[in-house]
Motif scaffolding. Structure first.
Motif, PDB file in Angstrom:
ATOM      1  N   GLU A 272       1.054  -1.465  -0.171  1.00 45.43           N
ATOM      2  CA  GLU A 272       0.079   0.040  -0.018  1.00 45.43           C
ATOM      3  C   GLU A 272       1.040   1.052  -0.419  1.00 45.43           C
ATOM      4  N   TYR A 273       2.353   1.560   0.239  1.00 46.42           N
ATOM      5  CA  TYR A 273       2.457   2.306   0.771  1.00 46.42           C
ATOM      6  C   TYR A 273       3.056   3.045  -0.502  1.00 46.42           C
TER       7      TYR A 273
ATOM      8  N   GLU B 199      -8.765  -1.767  -9.371  1.00 41.19           N
ATOM      9  CA  GLU B 199      -9.494  -1.829  -8.014  1.00 41.19           C
ATOM     10  C   GLU B 199      -9.520  -1.343  -6.813  1.00 41.19           C
ATOM     11  N   GLN B 200      -8.935  -0.223  -6.916  1.00 43.93           N
ATOM     12  CA  GLN B 200      -8.343   0.594  -5.386  1.00 43.93           C
ATOM     13  C   GLN B 200      -9.529   1.335  -5.174  1.00 43.93           C
ATOM     14  N   ASP B 201      -9.178   2.130  -4.281  1.00 41.28           N
ATOM     15  CA  ASP B 201     -11.074   2.623  -3.797  1.00 41.28           C
ATOM     16  C   ASP B 201     -10.171   3.402  -2.488  1.00 41.28           C
TER      17      ASP B 201
ATOM     18  N   LEU C  76     -11.136   7.485  -5.722  1.00 39.15           N
ATOM     19  CA  LEU C  76     -10.049   7.582  -5.126  1.00 39.15           C
ATOM     20  C   LEU C  76     -10.708   9.137  -4.599  1.00 39.15           C
ATOM     21  N   TRP C  77     -11.173  10.111  -5.648  1.00 35.89           N
ATOM     22  CA  TRP C  77     -11.314  10.771  -4.823  1.00 35.89           C
ATOM     23  C   TRP C  77     -12.033  12.009  -4.055  1.00 35.89           C
ATOM     24  N   ASP C  78     -13.380  10.523  -3.565  1.00 40.51           N
ATOM     25  CA  ASP C  78     -14.150  10.754  -2.967  1.00 40.51           C
ATOM     26  C   ASP C  78     -13.290  10.407  -1.129  1.00 40.51           C
ATOM     27  N   ASP C  79     -12.978   9.349  -1.979  1.00 37.48           N
ATOM     28  CA  ASP C  79     -11.940   8.974  -0.462  1.00 37.48           C
ATOM     29  C   ASP C  79     -11.362   9.938   0.152  1.00 37.48           C
TER      30      ASP C  79
END
Lengths: 654, 654
Positions: free
Chosen positions: A266-267, A276-278, A313-316
């Protein structure tokens, strides 16, 4: 800030907006002052500090290799301040040269600097001499650790360095017309394309520190060579695929993949394929660079699967992991993200580079069309957590940008890891490229302020000139200049922070709600040379509250006006900052302070303070302290620590 | 807490109050449960963990020396939890044996434990075999670093270890009548006296970690040998004198005195002579041990110059540098003090040993006479920041005692530096010695609770028995038993936290203000066997506020009842702890909870909480969160983290 939660773009997906070049935009006003500081001071300082840190020795094949590897943590015995006495080498110094070249290039548009240009030419000559016949170029692997190239992409910044040199090469070519570094980097990029890819015989690798993806897109665009875009797409697509390249690479060099300092991939956002990343995870700068590169690829290849991932990702990021200053990455341990809503103020890492990189990402999200969802956050990072990293005079820097300080966090001359100074330098010097978006039949105004953009639309030339005291005043006058009447769409942003806006074209009021979508007004009409536009953005001082899940801001309030987030500094306030309490009903006054901090608007309010004078000696008692009247005076956060050192805080008790 | 700021003692200076021995006091009730946990579990655990950590190998001359020196910081790769797999040696392990012996000794009064006694006897035999002919004894310098004895008093705990072994020897002799360790330590003390002093040919040294001073006073008292008191006085007097011993010692071993990890001799309170000190500085445990030793010397030698210095230091600690829990030393970096009013909650170091040592110091300040100025703080540390370090069942430990946790600070089985477990063990097991003060013609009751003390006053035997549910109830019944009527002074403490007290002797109300001085009632009369005393201490739940100079507690309130400080734990509260706000007018209810945490009184109040449920997704907005009703339920701080892990905080928003 309503802009944070605006809906995803509904603009037509087939309209691509590209930034203007630095050459197309003239900047004055607020950003003009910032560019002047960079062009007249920072650009030279960057080169000088690199030389003082003996970074020339690492890249110059005509001098003996410094050859001494000093552990990173030993570089600065006195803390962050670089003492100049320590001789060292670093695997990422090619990247600092790349960004220094890029800053110099943009600065040359502002101010001729023959001496600096000559020095940069000499640096480029060194890289030219250093480059191997096969195109490979890395001062670290050629001069410090020969024989080990491409053995540790996970940790060693090899492609990251290439990326920054590519960006420098593109910028320097655009600014000076000199192709030498561009040609060098094309040869290196070609070599990289020979080494990496899914084809048989190639390595399925990618860099532990993203950067080359977005750089290759720039290279592809400036050279017109689609192969560089395709190489960038390969790096994006391959990231996080199984079997994991970093595992295999570690085993190939005889190491245990589990023996990894940062424990989790994740680093480097390589824990799973990018689509698949969220969750925004890991090292914040790496994350932003990756997402910026993904946004480029999404735009260039009209790849909706990437766009969907990016919107998640932007939301997160913007709903759970972003400081009100546009800073991000709270933790020093991984220079990055921790857990949702964990936004400590005093220990905030919030690296300057991370906010700069957020501007990069946000600007690329505007490639599919104007949308305040992205532009508001871009502006938030621009006016606050990024330029806080550069002193007003352009000579001193922050690496970390905490939102609270006890007076011991101060700007430094140089850093053991000098990534931030040239990053903020290049961002400021190219600010014009973030202000506008240019499409085939449209122009978007993302940022307001004194500036002029020259562009081509529907095959004809046009000029749009803004006159505004933004960000201190919300009144914006625009004029259009065209050779003959010309139809195009003009998109004008209505910032999310703005409670009421008025728009008039040639003196006629426009019904704003009728033409507002995604936070932008669209004026689709035939424009002619005498047209004038007047946009009035109400800019009241306002209070900001954090989501109550953010424990560190519970019971606190931040002050803002327009895009500018404020802070209180000890020097402006007679009471200890922790004792100040802003009553909910207190009126916040905005005051022009032309002689303060280069000319700012300050905010002040009648508040109360816990009274210490009559508390006495006891440490604890059964009754709360008395309250007394106290003025709160706040200054823009970006300008803090430009006077005497002292306490600072963004979030006040309410 | 008015007691914090009570005036210095006005008791006659020629009255010396000494603690009863453990054997003189029977304890039941609250402390009885705590002693049972120590006597039935902790005492055995201490021995077992020492063995698991291979501490026997270091002291046993019949097995080969472990001989492996592992750097301190490498001992626990998984954090604080001792894995058992790491084999190591430590220079301070003799001290852990000393405290383990001491805990075992006190525990033997409570509960016969032949097996433990046999094991301790075996340890003592090892020390006996280890001792050299000249009396010297140090497992570290004899078995791990031979040839280096007395070369680094600054860093190496050599006399500190001797001190703890002396304390263990005294306690074990008192509990079992066995003299072996006492004789060993007398021989070692005699050797130390030969080595150190101002006489020609002796070293003018003292230990970097104070402890031997107070231990030698104990040794002098139990043996009747004044030479040990004089040696203790030498160590106190010599500390911080110029030329500085640690400088000279460093040069003598070929080191640069400036090459000192902790930079300043404030770390070990040797920056200046003790009588010139007026700030509590450096390592908190060292400071408390020094001041305890100074208080002993002040009492034994009627040294007013020391007492004046101690009163200054007491003021400095209690008015500027003490957590509301009686914890002290906020910083992990020096395990000690930082700057005045710097009392961070979540990063509080507040070592268990430091609060234990504050109890030691405070109890010795009562040697010149009863004074709530000292007894109130002793009680504050006893009921809160010290016993928080021991789980309710006596099996798990805290080293740090923060006042706020995000759920990841949990009790451990053992520690890489296991100083705290035997320290809290010996304090709890000897609690009776802190409850009373005995003088020639007087007895002082410092602590309330179910207990009986047998003592001699004015040459005759007497018994005082308390019946009380203290600290959960403020009603205390006392009976006196004497063979025949006997005049003596009875001093009864009226705690500073108590807003209203009532006192009756044999049913007759006593005019309390008339007999109250320094926070104690003095009843000077002829007592007889049937006398009864009834003391009713109002014990309302109350709010505590910190001096507004403490920035970390600004706008916050702590809850207390009697001597007990409360905290909120996640397990008891439905809302996130940071979102809870206690209205100033909210009534705080105290509720008996006999089945909770071994039987406690909980506090609860109708509060409000920032509502998260309807905030939505945005991270920031222009209006504060709505509020909703929420119950706050608080439990005693000392009992936290005895259930499932979770958030905790002492200071609530108000």
């Amino acid at each position: 800030m309503p802009g944070f939660s605006a809906a995803p773009s509904n603009a037509p997906a087939n309209t691509t907006f590209r930034p203007p070049s630095v050459a197309q935009v003239e900047i004055a006003g607020f950003w003009g002052d910032r560019i002047d500081a960079v062009a007249s001071r920072t650009a030279d300082i960057l080169y000088d500090r690199c030389v003082e840190a003996r970074m020339l020795e690492q890249i110059d094949p005509d001098v003996p290799s410094p050859g001494v590897v000093i552990p990173f943590h030993s570089m600065s015995p006195t803390g962050n301040e670089f003492t100049g006495a320590t001789v060292t080498t670093q695997m990422f110094w090619d990247s600092d040269w790349g960004k220094t070249i890029e800053t110099a290039a943009y600065s040359l548009y502002r101010r001729r600097n023959d001496e600096l240009e000559r020095k940069i030419d000499a640096v480029i000559d060194m890289f030219g001499k250093l480059q191997q016949a096969d195109g490979y170029l890395s001062s670290w692997y050629q001069r410090i650790q020969p024989g080990l190239r491409w053995t540790n992409l996970r940790d060693c910044h090899e492609l990251y360095c290439a990326g920054h040199l590519i960006e420098g090469a593109v910028a320097y070519f655009q600014a000076t017309g000199k192709r030498k570094l561009l040609d060098i980097m094309c040869r290196f990029a070609d070599h990289i394309a020979d080494m990496f890819g899914t084809e048989p015989g190639k390595r399925k690798g990618y860099c532990g520190h993203e950067e080359i993806e977005l750089a290759l897109v720039k290279l592809g665009r400036v050279t017109g060579q689609r192969k560089y875009l395709e190489l960038a797409r390969y790096f994006v697509d391959q990231r996080g695929q199984q079997p994991h390249y970093f595992d295999e690479e570690a085993r190939a060099r005889g190491a245990d993949p589990k023996d990894y300092h940062f424990k989790t991939y994740e680093y480097s956002q390589s824990h799973k394929p990018v689509r698949e990343q969220d969750k925004v995870v890991g090292h914040a700068v790496r994350a932003m660079y990756l997402y910026a590169g993904m946004a480029d690829i999404a735009a260039e290849f009209a790849d909706d699967s990437l766009r969907v991932a990016l919107e998640r990702l932007w939301d997160d990021l913007t709903t759970k992991n972003l400081y009100v200053t546009g800073g991000l990455g709270p933790s020093a341990a991984n220079e990055g993200f921790t857990s949702d809503y964990d936004l400590p103020n005093d220990t905030a890492y919030a690296e300057t580079c991370a906010s700069v990189a957020l501007v990069f990402w946000a600007s690329r999200m505007l490639g599919v069309g104007p949308n305040a969802r992205y532009a508001d956050v871009m502006e938030q990072a621009l006016y606050n957590g990024s330029i806080s990293g550069l002193s007003l005079d352009g000579s001193r820097f922050f690496y970390e940008n905490p939102l609270e300080s006890r007076g011991r966090h101060n700007r430094w001359k140089w850093h053991r890891c000098p990534c931030c100074p040239p990053n903020i330098g290049r961002m400021v010097a190219s600010i014009g490229t973030y202000a506008y978006g240019l499409a085939e039949d449209a122009v978007a105004v993302h940022l307001y302020g004194d500036s002029t953009v020259r562009f081509e639309v529907n095959g004809q030339k046009a000029v749009l000139a803004q006159t505004s005291r933004y960000p201190w005043d919300g009144a914006v006058s625009m004029t259009i200049d065209t050779e003959r009447p010309l139809r195009f769409k003009l998109h004008l942003r209505v910032p999310g922070w703005c409670p009421r806006a008025q728009l008039a074209v040639n003196g006629e009021t426009v019904d704003l709600p009728a033409v507002l979508a995604d936070g932008y007004v669209t004026l689709d009409r035939e424009w002619k040379a005498t047209d004038t536009i007047r946009l009035d953005l109400d800019m009241p001082a306002r209070r900001l509250y954090a989501n109550p899940r953010v424990r560190q801001d519970a019971g606190r309030v931040a002050l803002a006006r327009g895009p500018v987030i404020y802070c209180v500094e000890e020097v402006d306030n007679s009471e200890p900052l922790h004792s100040l309490v802003l009553p909910p009903a207190a009126t916040i006054e905005a005051t022009e302070a032309p002689d303060l901090l280069g000319g700012v608007v300050t905010l002040s309010a009648q508040a109360v303070a816990d009274r210490t004078s009559d508390w006495g000696d006891s440490l604890y008692r059964n009754t709360p302290p008395d309250r007394e009247r106290a003025m709160v005076r706040a200054v823009p956060y970006f300008a803090w620590d430009n006077r005497q050192p002292g306490d600072m805080r963004v979030w006040l008790r309410e």
